[in-house]
Scaffold this active site. Structure first.
Site, PDB file in Angstrom:
ATOM      1  N   ARG A  82       9.753 -38.673 -30.087  1.00 41.51           N
ATOM      2  CA  ARG A  82       8.410 -38.900 -29.555  1.00 41.51           C
ATOM      3  C   ARG A  82       8.379 -38.611 -28.055  1.00 41.51           C
ATOM      4  O   ARG A  82       9.425 -38.542 -27.382  1.00 41.51           O
ATOM      5  CB  ARG A  82       8.006 -40.335 -29.824  1.00 41.51           C
ATOM      6  N   ASN A  97       0.489 -46.242 -29.021  1.00 40.56           N
ATOM      7  CA  ASN A  97      -0.726 -46.972 -28.652  1.00 40.56           C
ATOM      8  C   ASN A  97      -1.858 -46.700 -29.633  1.00 40.56           C
ATOM      9  O   ASN A  97      -2.088 -45.552 -30.039  1.00 40.56           O
ATOM     10  CB  ASN A  97      -1.162 -46.583 -27.245  1.00 40.56           C
ATOM     11  N   CYS A 146       0.813 -41.090 -26.362  1.00 43.94           N
ATOM     12  CA  CYS A 146       2.102 -40.695 -26.906  1.00 43.94           C
ATOM     13  C   CYS A 146       1.925 -39.783 -28.111  1.00 43.94           C
ATOM     14  O   CYS A 146       0.861 -39.741 -28.724  1.00 43.94           O
ATOM     15  CB  CYS A 146       2.897 -41.921 -27.346  1.00 43.94           C
TER      16      CYS A 146
END
Length: 325
Positions: A16, A79, A2
């Site tokens: 995002r 993550n 991401c």
């Protein structure tokens, strides 16, 4: 993986990409001010700031991926596999399970400074929402119109870093991401000069050669450099359409295309959705991999003094406008 970014024109924008191989059925979710937020180790909050963002709703609880509150504070979890370490419950700390960190911060903080102060009292625990839902290994970006910070929980405890570029991807840890920008200080949006040798007549042969060396691969380290360069050089008008469109172009520089990032299970990582929230006005814009049209949900069109979640499934069918119909 991401990428998250901030952007400022007349208003403040926060958003995002969510890059993964499958979806958990996430929805645009508005949590009104009187929704009873329960926490595992802390008192229930029955009155708090309203929140809008992308969440997987489980048992009527919003597990937010990214969100902003009505005061203009944004937060996203990305993550951080291999580096994220959560602690045990500790006396003298406000113990917050990792899955409830975003609502805990956004429900009561008006800005990044208040979030920083609250984080100093927190212990992030590995408590699961339920046994069948393992926690993500995450770090977070928190931002308002004035500043951004990165929050990482590792073996040395909770660390908070100033995030000057207003960008976050995944691994390595944030200080290493920032350090690698030193390798690209020669990049420019302008055409380069010949510094190779004054004995050679070297000329530019294409536009955009000032950015030669900007990494183009899909790794999180390279995406950090690329979106930081793109965001810090991006220019747009002050209007909403200009600003929102430009934000999607910024994150478009790191979108993942099916087939380019193959995983061990034979699946492919793709950009499931891209979000852009006007944090100033509380409008959540998004696109999906299969629907490039920008869709918006305005939190202030909802009853923000209510007690129940307001949920909108993502519109994922491609919508094409036939101009000569």
């Amino acid at each position: 993986m991401c990428t998250a970014a901030t952007y400022r024109t007349k208003d403040f924008y926060f958003g995002r990409t969510l890059d993964y191989e499958f979806s958990y059925g996430e929805e645009i979710t508005v949590t009104p001010r009187n929704y009873p937020f329960s926490f595992r180790y802390l008192p229930e909050k029955r009155k708090h700031y309203a929140i809008i963002g992308m969440a997987h709703v489980e048992e009527d609880y919003p597990l937010y991926y990214d969100a902003v509150n009505e005061k203009g504070l944004g937060m996203a979890g990305l993550n951080f596999v291999g580096n994220a370490v959560y602690g045990e419950v500790r006396e003298g700390k406000e113990n917050v399970a990792v899955f409830e960190l975003i609502p805990y911060i956004l429900s009561q903080c008006e800005n990044a400074e208040e979030a920083r102060e609250l984080l100093g009292k927190i212990q992030i625990t590995d408590t699961r929402f339920k046994e069948q839902l393992p926690n993500g290994r995450l770090h977070w970006i928190i931002a308002d119109e004035k500043e951004a910070i990165t929050v990482e929980s590792g073996t040395e405890g909770l660390k908070i870093y100033e995030n000057a570029p207003g960008v976050l991807t995944n691994n390595p840890p944030f200080p290493m991401q920032m350090f690698q920008l030193n390798n690209y200080m020669q990049l420019s949006s302008r055409q380069p000069e010949n510094l190779f040798s004054d004995q050679l007549s070297l000329e530019t042969y294409s536009r955009g050669m000032g950015a030669l060396g900007l990494p183009g691969d899909l790794s999180s380290a390279s995406r950090f450099v690329r979106v930081a360069f793109t965001k810090l050089h991006a220019r747009s008008g002050e209007g909403e359409a200009d600003s929102v469109g430009q934000f999607f172009h910024i994150l478009g520089s790191v979108e993942q295309t099916r087939g380019c990032c193959e995983l061990e299970n034979g699946k492919y990582e793709i950009t499931i959705y891209t979000s852009c929230c006007n944090a100033t006005k509380g409008i959540y814009y998004y696109t999906t991999y299969t629907n490039r049209q920008i869709t918006a949900v305005d939190m202030h069109r909802e009853k923000l003094d209510g007690t129940e979640l307001i949920r909108y499934p993502m519109l994922e069918e491609e919508q094409i406008r036939l101009q000569n119909a």
